[in-house]
Design an enzyme around this catalytic site. Structure first.
Site, PDB file in Angstrom:
ATOM      1  N   CYS A  49      -7.395 -29.434 -39.369  1.00 26.06           N
ATOM      2  CA  CYS A  49      -6.461 -28.358 -39.707  1.00 26.06           C
ATOM      3  C   CYS A  49      -5.365 -28.361 -38.659  1.00 26.06           C
ATOM      4  O   CYS A  49      -5.645 -28.203 -37.471  1.00 26.06           O
ATOM      5  CB  CYS A  49      -7.185 -27.016 -39.745  1.00 26.06           C
ATOM      6  SG  CYS A  49      -6.185 -25.677 -40.419  1.00 26.06           S
ATOM      7  N   ARG A 102     -13.405 -31.433 -41.541  1.00 25.30           N
ATOM      8  CA  ARG A 102     -12.061 -30.907 -41.785  1.00 25.30           C
ATOM      9  C   ARG A 102     -11.171 -31.113 -40.581  1.00 25.30           C
ATOM     10  O   ARG A 102     -11.607 -31.031 -39.435  1.00 25.30           O
ATOM     11  CB  ARG A 102     -12.152 -29.409 -42.086  1.00 25.30           C
ATOM     12  CG  ARG A 102     -10.807 -28.757 -42.353  1.00 25.30           C
ATOM     13  CD  ARG A 102     -10.969 -27.305 -42.684  1.00 25.30           C
ATOM     14  NE  ARG A 102     -10.758 -26.486 -41.498  1.00 25.30           N
ATOM     15  CZ  ARG A 102     -10.613 -25.174 -41.512  1.00 25.30           C
ATOM     16  NH1 ARG A 102     -10.692 -24.504 -42.644  1.00 25.30           N
ATOM     17  NH2 ARG A 102     -10.419 -24.502 -40.403  1.00 25.30           N
TER      18      ARG A 102
END
Length: 123
Positions: A103, A101
């Site tokens: 972010c 991920r």
């Protein structure tokens, strides 16, 4: 390349597909907290918006023959990085397998959203 479209998720609000399949991979467009039935934006805190957009993401992936459990990478955009912990509480419930991920804080998201997420998944 094959376009993916489902009425179980909000229609694209621009010249793009909800997702595309290429080989054994699915690439989704960013999802925000739009209600699929009406296309209206869910005004709420980052947690409420995260639930709605992740349900939308789930619907798009399922329409592609994939699912949240097959996601290998997400990109998450937060209007305020101060919402990072609150967002993670919801995100962790949907992605127990912890895909890769990124972010980041984004100055402005569509429709004034507090969070947006896109994903890459195996098919």
């Amino acid at each position: 390349m094959q376009k993916v479209s489902t009425k179980s998720a909000p229609a694209a609000i621009g010249p793009y597909s909800q997702a595309v399949k290429s080989g054994n991979m699915v690439y989704t467009s960013g999802q925000i907290a739009l209600k699929p039935e009406t296309g209206e934006f869910l005004d709420g805190d980052v947690k409420a918006q995260a639930v709605q957009l992740l349900e939308n993401l789930k619907a798009v992936l399922e329409a592609a023959g994939s699912g949240l459990e097959k996601v290998v990478k997400t990109t998450c955009y937060l209007k305020s990085i101060d919402d990072f912990s609150a967002f993670n509480e919801v995100y962790a419930e949907y992605f127990k397998h912890q895909p890769a991920r990124s972010c980041i804080e984004a100055a402005n998201l569509p429709r004034g959203a507090l969070v947006e997420v896109d994903a890459i998944a195996e098919n």
